[in-house]
Write an enzyme that holds these catalytic residues in place. Structure first.
Site, short mmCIF file in Angstrom:
data_model
loop_
_atom_site.label_atom_id
_atom_site.label_comp_id
_atom_site.label_asym_id
_atom_site.label_seq_id
_atom_site.Cartn_x
_atom_site.Cartn_y
_atom_site.Cartn_z
N SER A 130 -17.35 107.06 54.44
CA SER A 130 -16.53 106.39 55.45
C SER A 130 -16.18 104.97 55.05
CB SER A 130 -17.30 106.37 56.78
OG SER A 130 -16.69 105.49 57.71
N GLU A 132 -16.29 102.64 56.96
CA GLU A 132 -17.23 101.77 57.66
C GLU A 132 -18.31 101.23 56.73
OE1 GLU A 132 -17.38 100.66 60.88
OE2 GLU A 132 -15.46 101.61 61.41
N TYR A 153 -24.33 103.73 62.28
CA TYR A 153 -23.55 104.80 61.66
C TYR A 153 -23.24 104.47 60.21
CZ TYR A 153 -19.36 107.46 60.36
OH TYR A 153 -18.44 108.23 59.69
#
Length: 347
Positions: A130, A132, A153
């Site tokens: 990801s 992120e 996460y």
């Protein structure tokens, strides 16, 4: 015939990926959690499409927190390709459930990789990483940008990323990371901000609600179209060697931009229907994510067709249709023009 196993097959990406692989002649297997209610809505239409043909889609009960189940499925199937998309994938929720997120999103990947190692070293493994991971690193972000995760996460995904690379290096497994930036569609979960906006527009137009409540409108993201990104996943596993790739459009827009574009397209005024609710702010925010997909364009010959404004129109039209309203129509026209022979259905 190739065989593929998909974790997270009932999610946005999993459902599109299943359709893509079926269109290429694969036998597709998916892992779903056993629950008191069915959560297969995104793939139910596939069974309808295959009703009069030989079914090549099979579902198996399993859980990323249960290594015995994972090992049994992997040993029995011995798939040619594994696409690991399953996770607790909501960033805001990860702050409320950090231990669960770490167990499923992080350790779940270790369980899958270990099952691959034990059962079949010839399998090709894709890990859904990801954007992120980059967190507070300055954009644009490429494969060489330092990771600075800003959520439970992202931390769990970082563990999964490095486990994938370690199994590649340590056990000579074909294991690749796709570091995907935000990608949306009419199948995006309703708690994610883009879909939250487009669903609210349909409900406001249908006079079923009046207000939409949001958090930080200044966060900037690189937003693409999910069907194009699952094709990139497949291309990653068709390479001669395993590697890691950043996938994105190379453009960035704020949540406010998405909000303004969506409401304007639907003929609504943001100021009349949108309110800010502090509950939707994250304890730590990622301000700006912009992909540098140079490597993917060069080595995978991959480049997205759908622009930001295209994406908005596709999603608003789909949610208006789902609400029983007549869509505005530009989104449908865009899909017809850019994907005249599209391989996915059901939107």
């Amino acid at each position: 015939m190739k065989t593929a196993l998909i974790t997270g097959i009932t999610g946005q990406d999993g459902s599109y990926l299943a359709e893509l692989l079926l269109s290429k002649g694969y036998e597709v297997h998916g892992i779903i959690r056993r629950a008191s209610t069915f959560n297969t809505g995104r793939i139910d239409h596939i069974y309808t499409d295959l009703h009069d043909a030989e079914t090549k889609l099979f579902l198996h009960y399993g859980d990323l927190s249960d290594s015995e189940q994972i090992n049994n499925i992997m040993y029995n199937l011995k798939p040619d390709e594994v696409y690991h998309l399953g996770a607790q994938s909501h960033v805001r929720v990860s702050f409320d459930t950090p231990e669960y997120t770490g167990n499923v999103t992080g350790l779940g990947t270790a369980r899958i990789l270990e099952a691959v190692r034990r059962s079949n070293n010839n399998v090709r493994f894709y890990q859904a990483s990801s954007s992120e991971l980059f967190g507070s690193s300055a954009p644009p972000q490429s494969e060489t940008t330092p990771f600075q995760p800003r959520s439970p996460y992202a931390c769990a995904k970082l563990y999964a990323y490095w486990m994938t690379r370690n199994y590649r290096d340590g056990y000579n497994i074909f294991a690749s990371n796709g570091i995907l930036f935000n990608h949306e569609s009419p199948r995006r979960g309703g708690t994610f901000v883009t879909r939250k906006i487009t669903r609210a527009i349909a409900r406001i137009r249908a006079k079923k609600e009046e207000f939409l409540y949001l958090g930080n409108l200044e966060a900037r993201r690189d937003w693409g179209f999910s069907p194009e990104y699952v094709e990139a996943m497949w291309r990653i596993l068709q390479q001669d060697r395993a590697d890691d790739f950043v996938m994105g459009t190379g453009t960035s827009y704020s949540v406010q931009d998405f909000l303004d574009e969506s409401f304007a397209y639907a003929g609504l005024k943001v100021e009349e229907h949108v309110k800010i609710d502090p509950r939707y702010f994250r304890p730590t925010e990622v301000e700006s994510l912009i992909a540098d997909p140079t490597k993917a364009k060069k080595e995978l010959n991959w480049a997205p067709k759908i622009t930001f404004t295209d994406l908005v129109r596709i999603m608003v039209d789909a949610d208006m249709r789902a609400a029983g309203l007549e869509p505005i129509g530009e989104g449908d026209a865009i899909l017809a023009e850019k994907f005249p022979n599209r391989w996915w259905r059901g939107d």
